[in-house]
Design a protein around this motif. Structure first.
Motif, PDB file in Angstrom:
ATOM      1  N   VAL A 217     -20.398 -10.570  26.077  1.00  0.00           N
ATOM      2  CA  VAL A 217     -22.158  -9.644  25.712  1.00  0.00           C
ATOM      3  C   VAL A 217     -21.633  -8.143  25.530  1.00  0.00           C
ATOM      4  O   VAL A 217     -20.314  -7.179  26.295  1.00  0.00           O
ATOM      5  N   ALA A 218     -21.985  -7.032  25.197  1.00  0.00           N
ATOM      6  CA  ALA A 218     -21.914  -6.081  25.318  1.00  0.00           C
ATOM      7  C   ALA A 218     -23.057  -5.162  25.329  1.00  0.00           C
ATOM      8  O   ALA A 218     -24.651  -5.788  25.554  1.00  0.00           O
ATOM      9  N   LEU A 259     -23.628   3.902  23.032  1.00  0.00           N
ATOM     10  CA  LEU A 259     -24.018   3.384  21.726  1.00  0.00           C
ATOM     11  C   LEU A 259     -23.706   3.777  20.938  1.00  0.00           C
ATOM     12  O   LEU A 259     -22.901   3.185  19.931  1.00  0.00           O
ATOM     13  N   HIS A 260     -22.887   5.119  20.939  1.00  0.00           N
ATOM     14  CA  HIS A 260     -21.591   5.273  20.120  1.00  0.00           C
ATOM     15  C   HIS A 260     -20.625   4.489  19.817  1.00  0.00           C
ATOM     16  O   HIS A 260     -19.578   4.388  18.922  1.00  0.00           O
ATOM     17  N   ARG A 261     -20.480   4.962  20.702  1.00  0.00           N
ATOM     18  CA  ARG A 261     -18.607   3.488  20.989  1.00  0.00           C
ATOM     19  C   ARG A 261     -18.694   2.385  20.975  1.00  0.00           C
ATOM     20  O   ARG A 261     -17.795   1.709  20.367  1.00  0.00           O
ATOM     21  N   LEU A 262     -20.304   1.532  20.824  1.00  0.00           N
ATOM     22  CA  LEU A 262     -20.253   0.220  20.910  1.00  0.00           C
ATOM     23  C   LEU A 262     -19.971   0.107  19.352  1.00  0.00           C
ATOM     24  O   LEU A 262     -19.542  -1.133  18.330  1.00  0.00           O
ATOM     25  N   THR A 269     -16.724  10.883  10.162  1.00  0.00           N
ATOM     26  CA  THR A 269     -18.017  10.632   9.397  1.00  0.00           C
ATOM     27  C   THR A 269     -19.111  10.766  10.382  1.00  0.00           C
ATOM     28  O   THR A 269     -18.983   9.860  11.000  1.00  0.00           O
ATOM     29  N   PRO A 270     -19.923  11.532  11.290  1.00  0.00           N
ATOM     30  CA  PRO A 270     -20.489  11.325  12.674  1.00  0.00           C
ATOM     31  C   PRO A 270     -21.612  10.693  12.297  1.00  0.00           C
ATOM     32  O   PRO A 270     -21.856   9.868  13.470  1.00  0.00           O
ATOM     33  N   SER A 271     -22.116  10.538  11.360  1.00  0.00           N
ATOM     34  CA  SER A 271     -23.057   9.716  10.896  1.00  0.00           C
ATOM     35  C   SER A 271     -23.158   8.206  10.804  1.00  0.00           C
ATOM     36  O   SER A 271     -24.268   7.930  10.200  1.00  0.00           O
ATOM     37  N   ARG A 272     -22.004   8.053  10.312  1.00  0.00           N
ATOM     38  CA  ARG A 272     -21.743   6.617   9.869  1.00  0.00           C
ATOM     39  C   ARG A 272     -20.840   6.085  11.003  1.00  0.00           C
ATOM     40  O   ARG A 272     -19.699   6.411  11.458  1.00  0.00           O
ATOM     41  N   PHE A 273     -20.755   4.864  11.300  1.00  0.00           N
ATOM     42  CA  PHE A 273     -20.202   3.680  12.175  1.00  0.00           C
ATOM     43  C   PHE A 273     -19.765   2.474  11.843  1.00  0.00           C
ATOM     44  O   PHE A 273     -19.915   2.358  10.867  1.00  0.00           O
ATOM     45  N   ARG A 274     -18.569   2.334  12.182  1.00  0.00           N
ATOM     46  CA  ARG A 274     -17.755   1.567  11.783  1.00  0.00           C
ATOM     47  C   ARG A 274     -18.265  -0.011  12.044  1.00  0.00           C
ATOM     48  O   ARG A 274     -18.063  -0.437  10.988  1.00  0.00           O
ATOM     49  N   HIS A 275     -19.010  -0.030  12.673  1.00  0.00           N
ATOM     50  CA  HIS A 275     -19.932  -1.415  12.678  1.00  0.00           C
ATOM     51  C   HIS A 275     -21.658  -1.294  12.274  1.00  0.00           C
ATOM     52  O   HIS A 275     -21.674  -0.065  12.452  1.00  0.00           O
ATOM     53  N   GLY A 276     -22.465  -2.617  11.523  1.00  0.00           N
ATOM     54  CA  GLY A 276     -22.774  -1.801  11.083  1.00  0.00           C
ATOM     55  C   GLY A 276     -23.353  -3.495  10.004  1.00  0.00           C
ATOM     56  O   GLY A 276     -22.874  -4.060  10.729  1.00  0.00           O
ATOM     57  N   ALA A 277     -24.150  -2.577   9.502  1.00  0.00           N
ATOM     58  CA  ALA A 277     -24.732  -5.011   7.898  1.00  0.00           C
ATOM     59  C   ALA A 277     -23.635  -4.562   7.391  1.00  0.00           C
ATOM     60  O   ALA A 277     -23.203  -6.321   7.437  1.00  0.00           O
ATOM     61  N   GLN A 278     -22.582  -4.532   6.992  1.00  0.00           N
ATOM     62  CA  GLN A 278     -21.731  -4.914   6.135  1.00  0.00           C
ATOM     63  C   GLN A 278     -20.231  -5.320   7.457  1.00  0.00           C
ATOM     64  O   GLN A 278     -19.549  -6.648   6.839  1.00  0.00           O
ATOM     65  N   ASP A 284     -22.141 -12.088  20.913  1.00  0.00           N
ATOM     66  CA  ASP A 284     -22.986 -13.032  21.287  1.00  0.00           C
ATOM     67  C   ASP A 284     -24.447 -11.936  21.793  1.00  0.00           C
ATOM     68  O   ASP A 284     -25.462 -12.765  21.649  1.00  0.00           O
ATOM     69  N   VAL A 285     -24.527 -11.161  22.341  1.00  0.00           N
ATOM     70  CA  VAL A 285     -25.389 -10.576  23.644  1.00  0.00           C
ATOM     71  C   VAL A 285     -25.143  -9.426  22.941  1.00  0.00           C
ATOM     72  O   VAL A 285     -23.857  -8.839  23.845  1.00  0.00           O
ATOM     73  N   VAL A 286     -26.192  -7.915  23.095  1.00  0.00           N
ATOM     74  CA  VAL A 286     -26.263  -7.592  23.432  1.00  0.00           C
ATOM     75  C   VAL A 286     -27.489  -6.413  23.751  1.00  0.00           C
ATOM     76  O   VAL A 286     -28.770  -6.680  23.489  1.00  0.00           O
ATOM     77  N   VAL A 287     -27.429  -5.387  24.883  1.00  0.00           N
ATOM     78  CA  VAL A 287     -28.299  -5.354  25.650  1.00  0.00           C
ATOM     79  C   VAL A 287     -27.976  -4.041  25.603  1.00  0.00           C
ATOM     80  O   VAL A 287     -26.753  -3.256  25.891  1.00  0.00           O
TER      81      VAL A 287
END
Length: 635
Positions: A217-218, A259-262, A269-278, A284-287
């Protein structure tokens, strides 16, 4: 001011009055000047009009309607600005710069709306991802007998399964068990976090039934302050029934982050995050709590990062202020539900029925909305407020926004209750354009009580903890920053009353409240964190913050960007709660003073509100709604 240096002949002189009036920025003009040169467009009226499209996201809009351009911009009428001519948006040169979503041009036309390609892309991607997530999880994702037993144990207290009170919480938990995306909207104290604790307990039960590990869970929120409060509220009180020791222990291991840390903030690259569509999130659960504060760009990146088979739960209040950045995502998501208490996509009711014995009847019957891209449950009954008067006012303002046919009656009830007075509600007119000195003295007295232990025993750890636990007893909340009625002026006025005698001009005086205004990952300090300056024998002075039951001390020389926090803007107060909220209105009415702003300020209080201002200004504010241009709903 001299005209800005631009290549397009005549654009600088034409735009200079708008720059002088702070309506447009030099950056807006340089963008359209550069794009115009590339496309061979030198029509000054077209480029000036498109500069307003570039400007729009800075003011919360994802685009502009060219036909109502002037109406949506706050400007001194005495300036008599020469706005773009009526036909600029339909002239031939527009074809070189403006196209459909997939045309690859710098600007996009969506119905009557003009958007930058960047804003259009965020909305398009978010809409596509939400559409793909609409509806239910796989049938095998829920052990129905176990889920039904857990929901009954957690929620059945004799309350009917209606969308009012505790019954609404059971419906919301059942919806979130089966739906990929769930929005739970409700005012403060309506039970969103209580519902979350029980939902997570039910999901823990699902893993037990399968003999599997608990779900990953996040828990996240837009700011560090909101994330910390989310976790505190989640673990503040163990539900009275249905929560096993194992489930409660597991809940205690969950952390809440920004959200930034998640998503994996990357400083380079502050406008790009490590996690994304790729690279999807492993959870399993994001709240996400305080979802109304999430802008369209951040929501797009978040939703794209959530696995297709994971649950996404958004908690928020659709009546609160929208995000500071562009977009009004929570309002756009819940708009198709109209006034429904429960609105879902096709297929959800059939999956709900076995979990609830039968679908609830009456106004709480789930309404199937073909356009729904998330299941939505609206909570209306507040449990948090310690005084009935506050509950009545907040409920009336929320109903005014949900029930357009009876809006005037709801507003009249709210105003009558505010002006009726009482221990929990007070209205104090300004005196000579300033906050009544008696109000400031009362606020200073409450702060002195909160700071007493620290000043009596400045080096004592227990005194520091006691002070930090009491500093949210009172806060002054302002509609803006500048001037004697803004956060800066009122902080100065309270500092003059609270600074110890003989302290001189040293900003690091014992008892000063300090709010962090930027995230500092290395020091675990987050935008919105509030601490207190305390003497420190090693460093001279430190700012102390509460972390659970522990006290964290940061030397003043190591503090990131910050400001004094006896008074703060209502925008900054989102995600916080105070015993006594002193809400300060401006001297004059204006388009930026809205019902959402006043509602957000009042609803920060637990037990008492003092409204300072003019009765006419208050009435005008409650009649005025936030209007943001957005294309997400259409998409």
């Amino acid at each position: 001011m001299t005209a800005p240096l631009l290549a397009t002949q005549g654009l600088a002189e034409r735009a200079a009055p708008f720059v002088d009036a702070a309506v447009l920025s030099l950056g807006d003009l340089h963008v359209v000047d550069r794009l115009g040169r590339r496309a061979g467009v030198d029509d000054v009226e077209v480029l000036l009009g498109l500069a307003f499209v570039v400007r729009a996201p800075r003011f919360g809009h994802t685009g502009v309607d060219p036909t109502t351009l002037r109406a949506g911009i706050v400007v001194d009428e005495a300036l008599a600005l020469a706005w773009p001519d009526d036909g600029w948006h339909s002239r031939a040169p527009m074809a070189s710069l403006v196209g459909d979503d997939d045309a690859g041009l710098p600007f996009v036309r969506l119905g009557a709306l003009l958007q930058t390609g960047r804003m259009a892309a965020y909305e398009r991607r978010l809409a596509a991802t939400l559409t793909a997530r609409a509806g239910c999880l796989d049938d095998a994702s829920v052990d129905v007998p176990r889920a039904r037993a857990d929901l009954d144990a957690l929620f059945d207290d004799g309350t009917a399964a209606t969308a009012d009170g505790a019954g609404a919480q059971k419906i919301a938990a059942a919806v979130a068990l089966v739906a990929r995306t769930t929005v739970v909207s409700g005012g403060p104290g309506t039970g969103k976090t209580t519902t979350l604790a029980k939902l997570l307990t039910a999901l823990h039960g699902q893993s037990v039934a399968r003999g599997a590990a608990p779900p990953h869970v996040a828990l996240a929120a837009p700011t560090g302050k909101a994330a910390a409060r989310m976790r505190e509220a989640l673990l503040g009180r163990r539900p009275e029934r249905g929560v096993s020791d194992a489930a409660w222990t597991w809940l205690g291991t969950l952390e809440a982050v920004t959200l930034h840390r998640l998503l994996g903030f990357q400083p380079r690259t502050p406008s790009r995050f490590r996690h994304g569509a790729q690279e999807r999130l492993p959870h399993d659960v994001v709240v996400v709590d305080e979802a109304s504060m999430v802008d369209v760009a951040m929501m797009c990146k978040l939703v794209e990062a959530v696995r297709d088979d994971a649950r996404l739960v958004l908690l928020g209040d659709r009546n609160q202020l929208a995000s500071v950045e562009a977009g009004c995502v929570l309002a756009d998501l819940t708009a198709p539900a109209a006034g429904a208490m429960v609105a879902v996509a096709e297929g959800v009711p059939a999956r709900l029925a076995p979990l609830l014995d039968a679908l609830p009847a009456g106004p709480s019957t789930p309404v199937v909305v073909p356009r729904a891209r998330a299941a939505m449950v609206q909570f209306r009954k507040a449990f948090r407020f310690e005084r009935e008067g506050l509950r009545e006012v907040v409920h009336a303002l929320a109903e005014a926004s949900a029930d357009a046919a009876n809006e005037a009656a709801h507003l009249g009830r709210a105003l009558a209750r505010i002006h009726g007075g009482g221990e929990e509600l007070a209205f104090r007119p300004h005196t000579a354009g300033r906050v009544d000195a008696r109000v400031l003295e009362e606020v200073a007295r409450e702060f002195r009580l909160a700071l007493a232990a620290l000043r009596e025993r400045p080096g004592d750890e227990g005194a520091r903890r006691a002070t930090l636990q009491r500093i949210d007893a009172v806060r002054v909340l302002c509609t803006h920053r500048a001037g004697p009625l803004g956060a800066v002026g009122l902080n100065d006025a309270l500092t003059a009353r609270l600074r110890p005698a003989g302290g001189g001009a040293d900003p690091w005086w014992c008892g000063r409240l300090v709010m962090v205004t930027e995230n500092d990952y290395d020091r675990d300090l987050w935008n919105g964190d509030v601490g207190v300056v305390a003497p420190d024998p090693r460093t001279g002075a430190s700012v102390v913050f509460l972390r659970g039951e522990a006290v964290k001390a940061v030397p003043v020389t190591a503090m990131p960007a910050h400001e004094t926090a006896f008074a703060m803007t209502i925008h900054k107060s989102q995600g916080s709660q105070f015993g006594h909220a002193v809400v300060v209105l401006p001297a004059e009415s204006g388009p930026l003073l809205t019902r959402e702003l006043v509602y957000t300020g009042i609803s920060r209080a637990r037990s008492k509100v003092t409204l300072c201002g003019d009765a006419r200004v208050l009435a005008d504010a409650l009649r005025r709604r936030v209007e943001r241009a957005s294309g997400l709903g259409d998409r």
